[in-house]
Scaffold this active site. Structure first.
Site, PDB file in Angstrom:
ATOM      1  N   ASP A  33      10.885  -6.074  -5.871  1.00 39.54           N
ATOM      2  CA  ASP A  33      10.151  -4.974  -5.240  1.00 39.54           C
ATOM      3  C   ASP A  33       9.629  -5.392  -3.866  1.00 39.54           C
ATOM      4  O   ASP A  33       9.641  -6.567  -3.522  1.00 39.54           O
ATOM      5  CB  ASP A  33       8.967  -4.561  -6.124  1.00 39.54           C
ATOM      6  CG  ASP A  33       9.433  -4.053  -7.465  1.00 39.54           C
ATOM      7  OD1 ASP A  33      10.339  -3.214  -7.497  1.00 39.54           O
ATOM      8  OD2 ASP A  33       8.900  -4.536  -8.483  1.00 39.54           O
ATOM      9  N   LYS A  55      10.054   0.460  -2.468  1.00 40.55           N
ATOM     10  CA  LYS A  55       9.935   1.552  -1.510  1.00 40.55           C
ATOM     11  C   LYS A  55       9.574   0.947  -0.157  1.00 40.55           C
ATOM     12  O   LYS A  55       8.550   0.286  -0.013  1.00 40.55           O
ATOM     13  CB  LYS A  55       8.841   2.498  -1.979  1.00 40.55           C
ATOM     14  CG  LYS A  55       8.729   3.713  -1.101  1.00 40.55           C
ATOM     15  CD  LYS A  55       7.739   4.694  -1.674  1.00 40.55           C
ATOM     16  CE  LYS A  55       7.550   5.824  -0.679  1.00 40.55           C
ATOM     17  NZ  LYS A  55       6.429   6.647  -1.014  1.00 40.55           N
ATOM     18  N   MET A 170      -4.130   0.114  -9.025  1.00 40.36           N
ATOM     19  CA  MET A 170      -3.562   1.233  -8.251  1.00 40.36           C
ATOM     20  C   MET A 170      -4.625   2.274  -7.917  1.00 40.36           C
ATOM     21  O   MET A 170      -4.312   3.465  -7.793  1.00 40.36           O
ATOM     22  CB  MET A 170      -2.409   1.911  -9.036  1.00 40.36           C
ATOM     23  CG  MET A 170      -1.241   0.986  -9.284  1.00 40.36           C
ATOM     24  SD  MET A 170       0.073   1.792 -10.211  1.00 40.36           S
ATOM     25  CE  MET A 170      -0.589   1.750 -11.862  1.00 40.36           C
TER      26      MET A 170
HETATM   27  N1  SAH Z   1       2.347  -5.402 -13.173  1.00 40.05           N
HETATM   28  C1  SAH Z   1       1.283  -5.632 -12.246  1.00 40.05           C
HETATM   29  C2  SAH Z   1       0.568  -4.365 -11.865  1.00 40.05           C
HETATM   30  C3  SAH Z   1       1.416  -3.398 -11.102  1.00 40.05           C
HETATM   31  S1  SAH Z   1       0.523  -2.018 -10.551  1.00 40.05           S
HETATM   32  C4  SAH Z   1       0.329  -6.656 -12.818  1.00 40.05           C
HETATM   33  O1  SAH Z   1       0.384  -6.966 -14.007  1.00 40.05           O
HETATM   34  O2  SAH Z   1      -0.463  -7.174 -12.060  1.00 40.05           O
HETATM   35  C5  SAH Z   1       0.136  -2.510  -8.917  1.00 40.05           C
HETATM   36  C6  SAH Z   1      -1.357  -2.699  -8.784  1.00 40.05           C
HETATM   37  O3  SAH Z   1      -1.736  -3.991  -9.187  1.00 40.05           O
HETATM   38  C7  SAH Z   1      -1.868  -2.570  -7.380  1.00 40.05           C
HETATM   39  O4  SAH Z   1      -2.058  -1.229  -7.007  1.00 40.05           O
HETATM   40  C8  SAH Z   1      -3.183  -3.289  -7.476  1.00 40.05           C
HETATM   41  O5  SAH Z   1      -4.156  -2.507  -8.120  1.00 40.05           O
HETATM   42  C9  SAH Z   1      -2.824  -4.415  -8.416  1.00 40.05           C
HETATM   43  N2  SAH Z   1      -2.421  -5.601  -7.654  1.00 40.05           N
HETATM   44  C10 SAH Z   1      -1.214  -6.175  -7.629  1.00 40.05           C
HETATM   45  N3  SAH Z   1      -1.231  -7.263  -6.829  1.00 40.05           N
HETATM   46  C11 SAH Z   1      -2.486  -7.367  -6.359  1.00 40.05           C
HETATM   47  C12 SAH Z   1      -3.149  -8.260  -5.498  1.00 40.05           C
HETATM   48  N4  SAH Z   1      -2.495  -9.298  -4.956  1.00 40.05           N
HETATM   49  N5  SAH Z   1      -4.454  -8.060  -5.225  1.00 40.05           N
HETATM   50  C13 SAH Z   1      -5.112  -7.028  -5.753  1.00 40.05           C
HETATM   51  N6  SAH Z   1      -4.543  -6.161  -6.577  1.00 40.05           N
HETATM   52  C14 SAH Z   1      -3.249  -6.307  -6.886  1.00 40.05           C
END
Ligand code: SAH
Length: 487
Positions: A33, A55, A170
């Site tokens: 991604d 995206k 998110m």
């Molecule tokens: N599968 C991922 C979540 C995907 S949804 C997991 O387990 O972490 C994507 C969301 O994860 C983002 O909108 C944000 O809320 C969070 N996220 C992912 N990376 C992040 C980061 N480096 N810092 C803060 N939030 C993060």
């Protein structure tokens, strides 16, 4: 073959699991991604196909159906496919849908869990998601739906009623309606709340407020929002690192660049590698081979760089040839390269420059006076050492062991240098090659060098040097940067 749904962790590349690294190393195809960490893609074999399905800003998004079809097709074609996903593949990542598509198609798959940002990002901001007695549960909830529109499937009343920690993923863009909704559902407006942006990355930034004020701070994605008593905890550690958030350019060549970059990263810096030097075999390789074969005739062999050590030992057929020969190293890095080859340096000067080595060696003349010295080193180098030794009566053979060349300018240099605060130079050639390739004006504001010789070259080429290592080693350079930014 198998399709691996691999959790890449929250952003810091070293938060990938060992299993994740293992399957990446064997990948034929990596499907990733947009937010994926570039250095993780480097773990795949150089010939692996890399397919971005993220995206692009303004560009089209690959639909989930298309991604599923891609995974099925590549799995059926017998390829080892790694589907790399941020955090954990089963936490708000549609890994469940991908696994279901693979199962339905009869394609073998494996889930490699990852460290989810829901837990790791708060941890990097010094916020534990649970606390004994005060926060006995944590709820991870999607902020993707707008609670104000009343259309969502999240039961915000239940989330608020639970009383533990609420972690919203998110949710940056909808921070205000989410916080308002939780207050309506009965949570106290002064409940501590934090938003951690770019967690675990060098640009991590934590906003701290309350449920009623967090949205005023305008959290930006990607952010993890934490609401509850624990959000008041400030066990900050990551953001307190001495070089935290500083973008530092490393101009050394591989493999040495990696050690410097790793040391900088351990201190919180964002190290970017822009090699300004590369090593090639010398014009006259036969001389090096002859010198290696005849090393037993010398009293001393003197190494002035780890690369000199590496190249010399490539041509040393039998280690016993070194038996009666004394070995000197210009500094600890070179001594370490010798130690890796089970040779303990007999002499390392107190200052890691040629002048100091010359002085130390001058005291080493045997009972019959100065003897024979072999110096396998870069084809072009300063003559302080050989000239000085010769003047003192030593018989000196300087043998080119390698050539330093300027690599082709990196087309991505402008992007790598943008926002960089510091550039490090560990030799005069890196300075010369950098300025020749990109110009003195391209250098970031803070120029840091390993020692006085490199500093002199830098000044000569129009650079202002702000940091010079007191100990002329890579750890010394890192320590000097640390002092510069913390004092
Ligand atoms: N599968 C991922 C979540 C995907 S949804 C997991 O387990 O972490 C994507 C969301 O994860 C983002 O909108 C944000 O809320 C969070 N996220 C992912 N990376 C992040 C980061 N480096 N810092 C803060 N939030 C993060």
């Amino acid at each position: 073959m198998t399709v691996y749904l691999v959790g890449a962790g929250p952003g810091a590349p070293d938060l990938l699991t060992l299993r994740g690294a293992e399957v990446l190393a064997g990948a034929d195809v990596v499907v990733y991604d947009r937010l994926s960490v570039a250095t993780l893609l480097d773990l795949a074999p150089a010939e692996a196909e890399l397919i971005s399905v993220g995206k692009q800003p303004g560009g089209p998004r690959t639909s989930q159906d298309e991604i599923n079809a891609l995974l099925v097709a590549r799995g059926r074609a017998g390829q080892q496919v790694v589907r790399l996903k941020g955090g954990d593949p089963f936490v708000f990542a549609r890994g469940g849908e991908e696994a279901a598509a693979l199962a339905a198609a009869g394609v073998a798959f494996e889930i490699v869990p990852g460290i989810t940002s829901a837990v790791a990002v708060p941890a990097y901001a010094g916020i534990p998601v649970t606390m004994r007695y005060s926060s006995t549960s944590f709820t991870v909830v999607t902020g993707h739906e707008d609670p104000a529109k009343g259309e969502g499937s999240v039961n915000w009343d239940a989330v608020a009623a639970l009383g533990g920690t609420v972690v919203v993923l998110m949710g940056a863009a909808r921070c205000r309606p989410i916080c308002d909704r939780l207050i309506t559902a009965g949570m106290a407006p002064d409940t501590p709340a934090a938003a951690v942006q770019w967690g675990t990355r060098p640009r991590q930034y934590t906003l701290r407020a309350t449920l009623s004020t967090l949205a005023d701070l305008g959290p930006q994605p990607p952010a993890t929002i934490v609401i509850g008593e624990v959000a008041a905890a400030d066990l900050a550690w990551f953001e307190n690192r001495p070089l935290f958030g500083r973008r530092i350019v490393v101009t050394r060549a591989q493999p040495q660049a990696a050690a410097l970059a790793a040391a900088l990263r351990r201190r919180g810096a964002e190290a970017v590698e822009l090699p300004a030097i590369a090593f090639e075999p010398p014009e006259d390789i036969d001389r090096l081979m002859r010198a290696a074969a005849e090393v037993g005739f010398y009293d001393w062999v003197v190494f002035t760089s780890p690369t000199g050590v590496a190249r010399f030992f490539e041509h040393l057929r039998d280690a016993r040839a070194l038996g009666g020969v004394q070995v000197a190293a210009i500094g600890p890095g070179t001594a370490a390269a010798l130690a890796e080859r089970n040779v303990v340096a007999d002499l390392v000067p107190e200052q890691y420059v040629a002048e100091a080595l010359l002085e130390a060696l001058s005291d080493e003349a045997g009972p019959d006076g100065p003897g024979r010295v072999l110096i396998p080193r870069a084809e072009t180098a300063r003559d302080v050492l050989p000239d000085g030794l010769a003047a003192a009566g030593w018989r000196v053979d300087v043998v080119p062991a390698y050539r330093t060349v300027a690599p082709d300018p990196d087309p991505d240099a402008a992007a790598l240098l943008a926002d960089a605060e510091v550039i490090t130079f560990t030799s005069s050639s890196t300075v010369t090659n950098f300025v020749d390739a990109y110009g003195a004006n391209a250098a970031p504001q803070v120029v840091a060098t390993i020692g006085p010789i490199t500093t002199a070259t830098a000044r000569d080429r129009g650079l202002e040097v702000a940091v010079e290592a007191t100990e002329h080693t890579v750890p010394g350079l890192v320590a000097a940067l640390e002092t510069f930014f913390t004092d």
